[in-house]
Design a protein around this motif. Structure first.
Motif, PDB file in Angstrom:
ATOM      1  N   SER A  98       0.716  -1.297  -0.156  1.00 18.75           N
ATOM      2  CA  SER A  98      -0.188  -0.133  -0.025  1.00 18.75           C
ATOM      3  C   SER A  98       0.928   1.291  -0.020  1.00 18.75           C
ATOM      4  O   SER A  98       1.836   1.522   0.936  1.00 18.75           O
ATOM      5  CB  SER A  98      -0.898   0.044   1.130  1.00 18.75           C
ATOM      6  OG  SER A  98      -1.875   1.251   1.232  1.00 18.75           O
ATOM      7  N   ASN A 101       5.751   2.635  -4.412  1.00 18.02           N
ATOM      8  CA  ASN A 101       5.856   2.331  -5.941  1.00 18.02           C
ATOM      9  C   ASN A 101       6.547   0.806  -6.101  1.00 18.02           C
ATOM     10  O   ASN A 101       7.300   0.532  -5.004  1.00 18.02           O
ATOM     11  CB  ASN A 101       7.017   3.507  -6.508  1.00 18.02           C
ATOM     12  CG  ASN A 101       6.127   4.429  -6.624  1.00 18.02           C
ATOM     13  OD1 ASN A 101       5.252   4.810  -7.491  1.00 18.02           O
ATOM     14  ND2 ASN A 101       6.973   5.700  -6.337  1.00 18.02           N
ATOM     15  N   LYS A 119       0.717  -7.389 -11.837  1.00 16.87           N
ATOM     16  CA  LYS A 119       0.525  -5.952 -11.428  1.00 16.87           C
ATOM     17  C   LYS A 119      -0.851  -5.742 -11.357  1.00 16.87           C
ATOM     18  O   LYS A 119      -0.897  -4.888 -10.207  1.00 16.87           O
ATOM     19  CB  LYS A 119       0.723  -5.415 -12.932  1.00 16.87           C
ATOM     20  CG  LYS A 119       0.585  -3.919 -13.114  1.00 16.87           C
ATOM     21  CD  LYS A 119       0.990  -3.377 -14.365  1.00 16.87           C
ATOM     22  CE  LYS A 119       0.279  -1.866 -14.363  1.00 16.87           C
ATOM     23  NZ  LYS A 119       0.695  -1.225 -15.612  1.00 16.87           N
ATOM     24  N   GLU A 120      -1.836  -6.554 -11.714  1.00 20.78           N
ATOM     25  CA  GLU A 120      -3.241  -6.285 -11.184  1.00 20.78           C
ATOM     26  C   GLU A 120      -3.339  -6.546  -9.604  1.00 20.78           C
ATOM     27  O   GLU A 120      -3.785  -5.872  -8.778  1.00 20.78           O
ATOM     28  CB  GLU A 120      -4.083  -7.314 -12.057  1.00 20.78           C
ATOM     29  CG  GLU A 120      -5.621  -7.065 -11.471  1.00 20.78           C
ATOM     30  CD  GLU A 120      -6.613  -8.157 -12.128  1.00 20.78           C
ATOM     31  OE1 GLU A 120      -7.785  -7.857 -11.957  1.00 20.78           O
ATOM     32  OE2 GLU A 120      -6.077  -8.957 -12.917  1.00 20.78           O
ATOM     33  N   CYS A 122      -0.675  -6.302  -7.401  1.00 19.78           N
ATOM     34  CA  CYS A 122      -0.305  -5.144  -6.710  1.00 19.78           C
ATOM     35  C   CYS A 122      -0.957  -3.862  -6.533  1.00 19.78           C
ATOM     36  O   CYS A 122      -1.311  -3.212  -5.487  1.00 19.78           O
ATOM     37  CB  CYS A 122       1.039  -4.815  -7.516  1.00 19.78           C
ATOM     38  SG  CYS A 122       2.297  -6.257  -7.371  1.00 19.78           S
ATOM     39  N   GLU A 123      -1.675  -3.640  -7.785  1.00 19.71           N
ATOM     40  CA  GLU A 123      -2.967  -2.565  -7.948  1.00 19.71           C
ATOM     41  C   GLU A 123      -3.960  -2.927  -6.854  1.00 19.71           C
ATOM     42  O   GLU A 123      -4.301  -1.921  -6.177  1.00 19.71           O
ATOM     43  CB  GLU A 123      -3.119  -2.208  -9.191  1.00 19.71           C
ATOM     44  CG  GLU A 123      -2.067  -1.763 -10.200  1.00 19.71           C
ATOM     45  CD  GLU A 123      -2.534  -1.832 -11.730  1.00 19.71           C
ATOM     46  OE1 GLU A 123      -1.654  -1.064 -12.334  1.00 19.71           O
ATOM     47  OE2 GLU A 123      -3.678  -2.543 -12.124  1.00 19.71           O
ATOM     48  N   GLN A 124      -4.395  -3.919  -6.648  1.00 19.85           N
ATOM     49  CA  GLN A 124      -5.257  -4.271  -5.831  1.00 19.85           C
ATOM     50  C   GLN A 124      -4.987  -3.989  -4.256  1.00 19.85           C
ATOM     51  O   GLN A 124      -5.762  -3.931  -3.174  1.00 19.85           O
ATOM     52  CB  GLN A 124      -5.898  -5.605  -5.984  1.00 19.85           C
ATOM     53  CG  GLN A 124      -6.780  -6.073  -7.344  1.00 19.85           C
ATOM     54  CD  GLN A 124      -6.891  -7.592  -7.514  1.00 19.85           C
ATOM     55  OE1 GLN A 124      -6.425  -8.502  -6.976  1.00 19.85           O
ATOM     56  NE2 GLN A 124      -7.818  -7.664  -8.445  1.00 19.85           N
ATOM     57  N   ASN A 126      -3.411  -1.498  -3.413  1.00 20.47           N
ATOM     58  CA  ASN A 126      -3.501   0.239  -3.421  1.00 20.47           C
ATOM     59  C   ASN A 126      -2.101   0.651  -3.409  1.00 20.47           C
ATOM     60  O   ASN A 126      -1.618   1.635  -2.618  1.00 20.47           O
ATOM     61  CB  ASN A 126      -4.203   0.348  -1.878  1.00 20.47           C
ATOM     62  CG  ASN A 126      -5.675  -0.066  -2.071  1.00 20.47           C
ATOM     63  OD1 ASN A 126      -6.155   0.298  -2.962  1.00 20.47           O
ATOM     64  ND2 ASN A 126      -6.044  -0.597  -0.969  1.00 20.47           N
ATOM     65  N   CYS A 127      -1.193   0.171  -4.162  1.00 21.47           N
ATOM     66  CA  CYS A 127       0.221   0.487  -4.464  1.00 21.47           C
ATOM     67  C   CYS A 127      -0.081   1.877  -5.199  1.00 21.47           C
ATOM     68  O   CYS A 127      -0.900   2.285  -5.757  1.00 21.47           O
ATOM     69  CB  CYS A 127       1.160  -0.356  -5.189  1.00 21.47           C
ATOM     70  SG  CYS A 127       0.685  -0.675  -6.885  1.00 21.47           S
ATOM     71  N   LYS A 128       1.073   2.703  -5.078  1.00 18.91           N
ATOM     72  CA  LYS A 128       1.206   4.040  -5.832  1.00 18.91           C
ATOM     73  C   LYS A 128       1.162   3.809  -7.295  1.00 18.91           C
ATOM     74  O   LYS A 128       0.280   4.094  -8.242  1.00 18.91           O
ATOM     75  CB  LYS A 128       2.318   4.918  -5.653  1.00 18.91           C
ATOM     76  CG  LYS A 128       2.203   5.609  -4.102  1.00 18.91           C
ATOM     77  CD  LYS A 128       3.412   6.609  -3.914  1.00 18.91           C
ATOM     78  CE  LYS A 128       3.396   7.260  -2.697  1.00 18.91           C
ATOM     79  NZ  LYS A 128       4.723   7.811  -2.522  1.00 18.91           N
ATOM     80  N   LYS A 129       2.306   3.200  -7.933  1.00 26.16           N
ATOM     81  CA  LYS A 129       2.284   2.653  -9.173  1.00 26.16           C
ATOM     82  C   LYS A 129       3.106   1.546  -9.362  1.00 26.16           C
ATOM     83  O   LYS A 129       3.880   1.014  -8.510  1.00 26.16           O
ATOM     84  CB  LYS A 129       3.201   3.813  -9.795  1.00 26.16           C
ATOM     85  CG  LYS A 129       3.048   3.739 -11.332  1.00 26.16           C
ATOM     86  CD  LYS A 129       3.590   5.186 -11.988  1.00 26.16           C
ATOM     87  CE  LYS A 129       3.530   4.884 -13.481  1.00 26.16           C
ATOM     88  NZ  LYS A 129       3.933   5.762 -14.286  1.00 26.16           N
ATOM     89  N   VAL A 130       2.879   0.884 -10.441  1.00 28.70           N
ATOM     90  CA  VAL A 130       3.641  -0.306 -10.515  1.00 28.70           C
ATOM     91  C   VAL A 130       4.151  -0.249 -12.203  1.00 28.70           C
ATOM     92  O   VAL A 130       3.858   0.018 -13.239  1.00 28.70           O
ATOM     93  CB  VAL A 130       2.602  -1.698 -10.862  1.00 28.70           C
ATOM     94  CG1 VAL A 130       3.457  -2.904 -11.053  1.00 28.70           C
ATOM     95  CG2 VAL A 130       1.833  -1.826  -9.611  1.00 28.70           C
TER      96      VAL A 130
END
Length: 194
Positions: A98, A101, A119-120, A122-124, A126-130
């Protein structure tokens, strides 16, 4: 034909595409690009096992800023060299992602489906950017729904069956220095004899 002899035959028939020096130069370039983009962002680097193990070790040694290192083990291949459609998770990253980056490190961007799934995930979280960092970019292999292009890449490569520097043939030959194109006839011969 025994396995050891068959593997030796594959190596002897393989064509060297990129030497160890080429690989080191490519990793240096990737490290410089990553440093320019992320040196002040406290990123987490996630090694995509097993193929990116060698690249990850070489790459993070060249980064002189604070970072954390984790891993993910997801695969589409198993024993099926053509790849399956589903991603099989063997291990998800253990660090909290969370508000961080993330840089996914993989050996090759081919179809892009495995990296897209990681990547999906990681985005789930709540990371800043992948970001994605790969040693080899093989644009001819892209599949619908996969990552279209890497954020950081070492070498663009043609449509070859590759071994060496993390890339394997049935779990073997990852430890070859350099990148080699396999002679497909040796693989076809093995399948026709089994």
């Amino acid at each position: 034909m025994n396995k050891s002899h068959h593997l030796q035959q594959i190596v002897s028939q393989a064509k060297l595409l990129h030497s160890e020096v080429d690989i080191e130069d490519a990793i240096d370039n990737v490290a410089r690009s990553i440093t320019t983009e992320l040196e002040h962002s406290n990123p987490i680097f996630i090694c995509v096992l097993v193929g990116a193990l060698i690249l990850s070790g070489k790459l993070v040694e060249k980064l002189s800023f604070p970072l954390q290192l984790d891993y993910a083990h997801a695969t589409r291949y198993g024993d099926d060299a053509n790849g399956a459609n589903n991603v099989n998770w063997l291990a998800k990253p253990s660090l909290p992602l969370s508000n961080r980056n993330i840089v996914l490190i993989d050996d090759v961007l081919d179809g892009g489906l495995t990296l897209a799934a990681i990547k999906e995930y990681c985005e789930q979280q709540n990371c800043k950017k992948v970001y994605t960092a790969v040693l080899l970019d093989k644009p001819s292999g892209r599949k619908p729904g996969g990552i279209d292009k890497p954020d950081f890449k070492g070498i663009t490569i043609g449509d070859h069956w590759l071994i060496g520097t993390g890339l394997d043939y049935k779990g073997y030959l990852r430890n070859l220095t350099g990148i080699y194109a396999m002679d497909k006839s040796s693989v076809i011969e093995e399948y026709s004899n089994s």
